[in-house]
Design an enzyme around this catalytic site. Structure first.
Site, PDB file in Angstrom:
ATOM      1  N   ASN A 246       8.145   3.121  -4.793  1.00 49.82           N
ATOM      2  CA  ASN A 246       8.966   2.842  -5.967  1.00 49.82           C
ATOM      3  C   ASN A 246       8.253   3.141  -7.287  1.00 49.82           C
ATOM      4  OD1 ASN A 246      11.488   1.935  -7.014  1.00 49.82           O
ATOM      5  ND2 ASN A 246      10.506   0.030  -7.636  1.00 49.82           N
TER       6      ASN A 246
ATOM      7  N   ARG B  27       0.360 -10.855   5.470  1.00 50.71           N
ATOM      8  CA  ARG B  27       1.772 -11.147   5.737  1.00 50.71           C
ATOM      9  C   ARG B  27       2.265 -10.604   7.070  1.00 50.71           C
ATOM     10  NH1 ARG B  27       5.549 -10.307   0.589  1.00 50.71           N
ATOM     11  NH2 ARG B  27       6.926 -11.442   2.009  1.00 50.71           N
TER      12      ARG B  27
ATOM     13  N   LYS C 103       2.667   7.228   4.115  1.00 47.04           N
ATOM     14  CA  LYS C 103       2.013   5.924   4.083  1.00 47.04           C
ATOM     15  C   LYS C 103       1.407   5.557   5.431  1.00 47.04           C
ATOM     16  CE  LYS C 103       5.624   4.519   0.834  1.00 47.04           C
ATOM     17  NZ  LYS C 103       6.695   3.536   0.539  1.00 47.04           N
TER      18      LYS C 103
ATOM     19  N   PRO D   7       0.830  -1.210   0.000  1.00 47.71           N
ATOM     20  CA  PRO D   7       0.000   0.000   0.000  1.00 47.71           C
ATOM     21  C   PRO D   7       0.863   1.258   0.000  1.00 47.71           C
ATOM     22  CG  PRO D   7      -0.800  -1.597   1.606  1.00 47.71           C
ATOM     23  CD  PRO D   7       0.527  -2.100   1.131  1.00 47.71           C
ATOM     24  N   GLU D   8       0.671   2.085  -1.016  1.00 44.44           N
ATOM     25  CA  GLU D   8       1.416   3.334  -1.116  1.00 44.44           C
ATOM     26  C   GLU D   8       0.496   4.485  -0.696  1.00 44.44           C
ATOM     27  OE1 GLU D   8       4.508   3.314  -1.690  1.00 44.44           O
ATOM     28  OE2 GLU D   8       5.001   1.547  -2.884  1.00 44.44           O
TER      29      GLU D   8
END
Length: 274
Positions: free
Chosen positions: A169, A111, A58, A2-3
């Site tokens: 990125n 995760r 973020k 998630p950006e």
């Protein structure tokens, strides 16, 4: 991961769900995501009202009636959801906030790299994490002041959350493509015009992504993200390439800058020559 655009989408949803609700229970299904001890969180949260939401980079913040904030970082795979009954609880829910209206808000994280942390204020959290100005709020002058004396390549500097918070990125690749700047160009070689172009590109990319709730296939055809997503979807048996959206006969290059996969157009973003 998630950006900033995804986190802004989550923040808006949380604002609709949580404000101005009172938290009646704090259910922990997996303590791996807690950066503050569970008992301390429960004591601070239960009985308080969520008065607002904020975002920096973020990170998403729930403002509490006590004056404290709950900081949510979504790690690699974090998300949020809402439900009313256990049998409807989203898979991989790690924490659930039970609200006075009967709704439950889930912090979802397959995760388990996300983190939930209590802080005295957003400002204290930002100082402790050494976060720079939010990428949507930073000005062209601030970018120039922070970067103009740096000899390093521009891409790793834009990824540095201490310079500006929220650029990941793919966003930096898109920003540099839209600004027509090569990712390995030294920051101290950029002109005022470059910094203005960089600022405008940051605003364009972030506002576009937020408008489309970070669903990349809806982005304008002039965005580099389509080539990036095409390449990422390749299988080991195939090599996918996509041409530059501006120069249709030019194939997008994939290299590594600062250890990060980087996509550029060799025509739009020619290497810098001293």
């Amino acid at each position: 991961m998630p950006e900033l655009p995804e986190v802004e989408t989550y923040r808006r949803l949380l604002d609709e769900l949580l404000v101005p609700q009172t938290l009646v229970a704090f259910e922990v299904l997996d303590a791996h995501v807690l950066a503050t001890p569970e008992d301390e969180l429960r004591h601070a949260l239960v009985g308080t009202t969520v008065t607002g939401t904020r975002r920096l980079g973020k990170n998403c913040f729930l403002e509490l009636s006590t004056g404290q904030v709950l900081a949510l970082h979504f790690g690699m795979t974090g998300d949020v959801g809402a439900y009313r009954h256990d049998h409807d609880r989203p898979r991989f829910t790690r924490v659930a906030f039970h609200l006075s209206n009967g709704l439950r808000v889930a912090f979802i994280d397959p995760r388990k790299f996300g983190r939930i942390r209590l802080a005295a204020s957003q400002e204290e959290f930002s100082k402790a994490k050494k976060l720079g100005p939010d990428a949507l709020a930073i000005t062209a002058a601030q970018l120039q002041q922070a970067l103009s004396k740096r000899k390093q390549a521009i891409k790793p500097l834009l990824l540095d959350q201490a310079i500006t918070a929220g650029l990941g990125n793919w966003i930096v690749d898109e920003v540099l493509f839209q600004a027509r700047i090569h990712p390995e160009r030294p920051a101290n070689s950029l002109s005022i015009e470059h910094f203005n172009a960089l600022y405008n590109a940051v605003q364009l990319v972030l506002t576009t992504a937020i408008e489309h709730e970070a669903v990349y296939r809806y982005f304008p055809a002039s965005f580099l993200i389509h080539a990036r997503e095409w390449d990422i979807s390749s299988t080991p048996e195939t090599t996918n390439h996509l041409n530059c959206p501006i120069h249709s006969d030019t194939i997008i290059d994939k290299t590594y800058v600062g250890g990060r996969a980087t996509y550029t157009c060799p025509v739009c973003q020619p290497p810098y020559n001293h």
